[in-house]
Design a protein around this motif. Structure first.
Motif, PDB file in Angstrom:
ATOM      1  N   ILE A 104       2.882  29.655 106.274  1.00 51.26           N
ATOM      2  CA  ILE A 104       2.588  28.266 105.878  1.00 51.26           C
ATOM      3  C   ILE A 104       1.155  28.234 105.368  1.00 51.26           C
ATOM      4  N   ASP A 105       1.002  27.914 104.107  1.00 52.00           N
ATOM      5  CA  ASP A 105      -0.342  27.909 103.509  1.00 52.00           C
ATOM      6  C   ASP A 105      -0.785  26.464 103.266  1.00 52.00           C
ATOM      7  N   THR A 106      -1.913  26.093 103.866  1.00 51.99           N
ATOM      8  CA  THR A 106      -2.436  24.723 103.753  1.00 51.99           C
ATOM      9  C   THR A 106      -3.527  24.605 102.687  1.00 51.99           C
ATOM     10  N   THR A 107      -3.776  25.695 101.985  1.00 50.65           N
ATOM     11  CA  THR A 107      -4.949  25.758 101.106  1.00 50.65           C
ATOM     12  C   THR A 107      -4.935  24.730  99.984  1.00 50.65           C
ATOM     13  N   VAL A 108      -6.076  24.112  99.793  1.00 51.47           N
ATOM     14  CA  VAL A 108      -6.317  23.274  98.614  1.00 51.47           C
ATOM     15  C   VAL A 108      -7.440  23.950  97.824  1.00 51.47           C
ATOM     16  N   PRO A 109      -7.215  24.199  96.532  1.00 54.18           N
ATOM     17  CA  PRO A 109      -8.245  24.896  95.758  1.00 54.18           C
ATOM     18  C   PRO A 109      -9.364  23.970  95.308  1.00 54.18           C
ATOM     19  N   LEU A 110     -10.068  23.417  96.293  1.00 54.39           N
ATOM     20  CA  LEU A 110     -11.196  22.538  95.953  1.00 54.39           C
ATOM     21  C   LEU A 110     -12.340  23.401  95.449  1.00 54.39           C
ATOM     22  N   MET A 111     -13.004  22.925  94.427  1.00 59.16           N
ATOM     23  CA  MET A 111     -14.129  23.687  93.891  1.00 59.16           C
ATOM     24  C   MET A 111     -15.366  22.810  93.922  1.00 59.16           C
ATOM     25  N   PRO A 112     -16.126  22.854  95.056  1.00 61.03           N
ATOM     26  CA  PRO A 112     -17.303  22.003  95.198  1.00 61.03           C
ATOM     27  C   PRO A 112     -18.260  22.236  94.035  1.00 61.03           C
ATOM     28  N   PRO A 113     -19.041  21.252  93.621  1.00 62.50           N
ATOM     29  CA  PRO A 113     -19.187  19.967  94.305  1.00 62.50           C
ATOM     30  C   PRO A 113     -18.173  18.906  93.833  1.00 62.50           C
ATOM     31  N   LYS A 114     -17.411  19.163  92.784  1.00 56.29           N
ATOM     32  CA  LYS A 114     -16.561  18.086  92.231  1.00 56.29           C
ATOM     33  C   LYS A 114     -15.195  18.084  92.896  1.00 56.29           C
ATOM     34  N   VAL A 115     -15.167  17.790  94.198  1.00 57.20           N
ATOM     35  CA  VAL A 115     -13.906  17.877  94.933  1.00 57.20           C
ATOM     36  C   VAL A 115     -12.985  16.685  94.681  1.00 57.20           C
ATOM     37  N   ALA A 116     -13.518  15.622  94.096  1.00 58.06           N
ATOM     38  CA  ALA A 116     -12.684  14.448  93.802  1.00 58.06           C
ATOM     39  C   ALA A 116     -12.050  14.551  92.415  1.00 58.06           C
ATOM     40  N   ARG A 117     -12.212  15.695  91.777  1.00 54.47           N
ATOM     41  CA  ARG A 117     -11.610  15.915  90.451  1.00 54.47           C
ATOM     42  C   ARG A 117     -10.617  17.076  90.583  1.00 54.47           C
ATOM     43  N   VAL A 118      -9.424  16.881  90.044  1.00 52.59           N
ATOM     44  CA  VAL A 118      -8.414  17.947  90.133  1.00 52.59           C
ATOM     45  C   VAL A 118      -8.887  19.163  89.335  1.00 52.59           C
ATOM     46  N   GLN A 119      -8.980  20.306  90.029  1.00 57.24           N
ATOM     47  CA  GLN A 119      -9.343  21.564  89.362  1.00 57.24           C
ATOM     48  C   GLN A 119      -8.445  22.653  89.937  1.00 57.24           C
ATOM     49  N   LEU A 120      -7.332  22.895  89.303  1.00 60.73           N
ATOM     50  CA  LEU A 120      -6.429  23.919  89.824  1.00 60.73           C
ATOM     51  C   LEU A 120      -6.784  25.279  89.224  1.00 60.73           C
ATOM     52  N   PRO A 121      -6.466  26.350  89.953  1.00 62.11           N
ATOM     53  CA  PRO A 121      -6.772  27.686  89.421  1.00 62.11           C
ATOM     54  C   PRO A 121      -5.941  27.994  88.174  1.00 62.11           C
ATOM     55  N   SER A 122      -6.319  29.019  87.461  1.00 58.34           N
ATOM     56  CA  SER A 122      -5.692  29.273  86.155  1.00 58.34           C
ATOM     57  C   SER A 122      -4.175  29.443  86.241  1.00 58.34           C
ATOM     58  N   GLY A 123      -3.680  30.006  87.332  1.00 57.31           N
ATOM     59  CA  GLY A 123      -2.220  30.161  87.474  1.00 57.31           C
ATOM     60  C   GLY A 123      -1.517  28.862  87.809  1.00 57.31           C
ATOM     61  N   GLY A 124      -2.265  27.800  88.122  1.00 51.55           N
ATOM     62  CA  GLY A 124      -1.669  26.495  88.411  1.00 51.55           C
ATOM     63  C   GLY A 124      -1.759  26.100  89.864  1.00 51.55           C
ATOM     64  N   SER A 125      -1.401  27.000  90.778  1.00 50.65           N
ATOM     65  CA  SER A 125      -1.384  26.647  92.197  1.00 50.65           C
ATOM     66  C   SER A 125      -1.933  27.786  93.038  1.00 50.65           C
ATOM     67  N   ALA A 126      -2.813  27.448  93.971  1.00 47.55           N
ATOM     68  CA  ALA A 126      -3.381  28.458  94.871  1.00 47.55           C
ATOM     69  C   ALA A 126      -2.309  29.057  95.775  1.00 47.55           C
ATOM     70  N   VAL A 127      -1.371  28.223  96.224  1.00 49.97           N
ATOM     71  CA  VAL A 127      -0.357  28.722  97.164  1.00 49.97           C
ATOM     72  C   VAL A 127       0.724  29.516  96.435  1.00 49.97           C
ATOM     73  N   ALA A 128       1.104  29.064  95.251  1.00 51.59           N
ATOM     74  CA  ALA A 128       2.083  29.828  94.471  1.00 51.59           C
ATOM     75  C   ALA A 128       1.540  31.215  94.152  1.00 51.59           C
ATOM     76  N   ALA A 129       0.226  31.309  93.963  1.00 50.05           N
ATOM     77  CA  ALA A 129      -0.383  32.618  93.685  1.00 50.05           C
ATOM     78  C   ALA A 129      -0.216  33.554  94.873  1.00 50.05           C
ATOM     79  N   VAL A 130      -0.253  32.998  96.081  1.00 50.94           N
ATOM     80  CA  VAL A 130      -0.065  33.821  97.284  1.00 50.94           C
ATOM     81  C   VAL A 130       1.385  34.309  97.376  1.00 50.94           C
ATOM     82  N   GLN A 131       2.336  33.423  97.038  1.00 46.43           N
ATOM     83  CA  GLN A 131       3.739  33.860  97.037  1.00 46.43           C
ATOM     84  C   GLN A 131       3.931  34.991  96.034  1.00 46.43           C
ATOM     85  N   GLU A 132       3.312  34.858  94.885  1.00 51.63           N
ATOM     86  CA  GLU A 132       3.447  35.896  93.868  1.00 51.63           C
ATOM     87  C   GLU A 132       2.826  37.208  94.346  1.00 51.63           C
TER      88      GLU A 132
END
Ligand SMILES: NC(=O)c1ccc[n+]([C@@H]2O[C@H](COP(=O)([O-])OP(=O)(O)OC[C@H]3O[C@@H](n4cnc5c(N)ncnc54)[C@H](OP(=O)(O)O)[C@@H]3O)[C@@H](O)[C@H]2O)c1
Length: 231
Positions: A104-132
């Motif tokens: 169970i992965d709870t990770t949110v790919p927050l990238m400080p300092p702009k945590v109130a702005r959506v910034q997903l990693p290049s593959g789209g999802s931090a958790v999907a990257a772990v499944q891959e």
């Protein structure tokens, strides 16, 4: 609504990063629900201190501790509650111990300092990257991204949010939904692991709402499910 498992069917739960806010909150709630939990830390001293504090709060020795590899080996359900920057290295450290398990992965790919702005990693999802990265022998399930940790830690109150649960394996998702039901929240099947991009992004939306409305813990509720078979 999915029913919580009975006492005989409670698997041990290992939490990597279990000294942190989300990790302690989940350990506390699962410990309170009768589960045995092991928290994993990079520091034995920090883990011992956190587990002693949790056990004291729970009034029973429900929470053990150890290093990441020790705790990952100890349980069929492994939960990841580390910052995004540490997500990949934590998974790599235990990858060979995860085959056949649910992560169970709870990770949110927050990238400080702009945590109130959506910034997903290049593959789209931090958790999907772990499944891959782990391949299909590990059933990765994304959950809890939209639940504020301080609400999990506050045992005096129920947590007023739903939990969106994404994963490619429906049975694994259902198992996680039962674990969520056991701590009094409603988990909702939210589709394959790729959909985790939406739940990860939603966290920045909630942070933005917290800031605009000056509240500490905006959450989400899914409407329109009354009378539906959630299983
Ligand atoms: N906070 C929230 O409200 C919330 C809500 C939903 C999801 N999330 C996500 O859940 C995850 C955990 O969040 P959190 O707020 O619980 O984090 P946190 O309080 O900072 O705790 C994370 C734990 O991760 C461990 N860790 C491993 N590598 C680390 C590193 N390089 N730097 C710092 N800590 C490291 C630390 O344990 P040791 O020092 O003992 O090793 C720490 O106690 C994050 O991915 C976050 O995005 C957070």
């Amino acid at each position: 609504m999915s029913a919580a498992p009975d006492a005989a069917a409670r698997p041990r739960i290992a939490i990597l990063g279990g000294t942190g806010n989300v990790g302690r909150g989940l350990a506390l709630r699962w410990g309170h629900a009768g589960y045995d939990v092991t928290i994993g830390s990079r520091s034995n001293e920090k883990a011992a201190q956190a587990s002693a504090q949790l056990n004291s709060e729970l009034g029973r020795n429900a929470v053990g501790h150890g290093g990441y590899r020790e705790v990952a080996a100890s349980a069929p359900i492994v939960v990841l509650t580390v910052p995004y920057a540490a997500q990949r290295s934590a998974v790599e450290e235990v990858a060979d111990l995860l085959a056949g398990k649910i992560l169970i992965d709870t990770t949110v790919p927050l990238m400080p300092p702009k945590v109130a702005r959506v910034q997903l990693p290049s593959g789209g999802s931090a958790v999907a990257a772990v499944q891959e990265m782990l391949g299909s022998s590990v059933r990765v399930v994304s959950a809890f991204q939209n639940v504020p940790a301080h609400l999990l830690l506050d045992m005096a109150h129920d947590v007023d949010c739903d939990v969106l649960v994404c994963g490619d394996d429906v049975a694994a998702r259902e198992t996680v939904i039962q674990l969520i039901a056991a701590i009094g929240l409603r988990g909702i099947h939210a589709g394959p692991i790729a959909n985790s991009a939406a739940t990860e992004a939603l966290t920045s939306v909630l942070i933005s709402i917290n800031s605009r409305y000056k509240v500490p813990g905006a959450g989400i509720r899914i409407t329109g499910l009354s009378g539906a078979d959630h299983a």
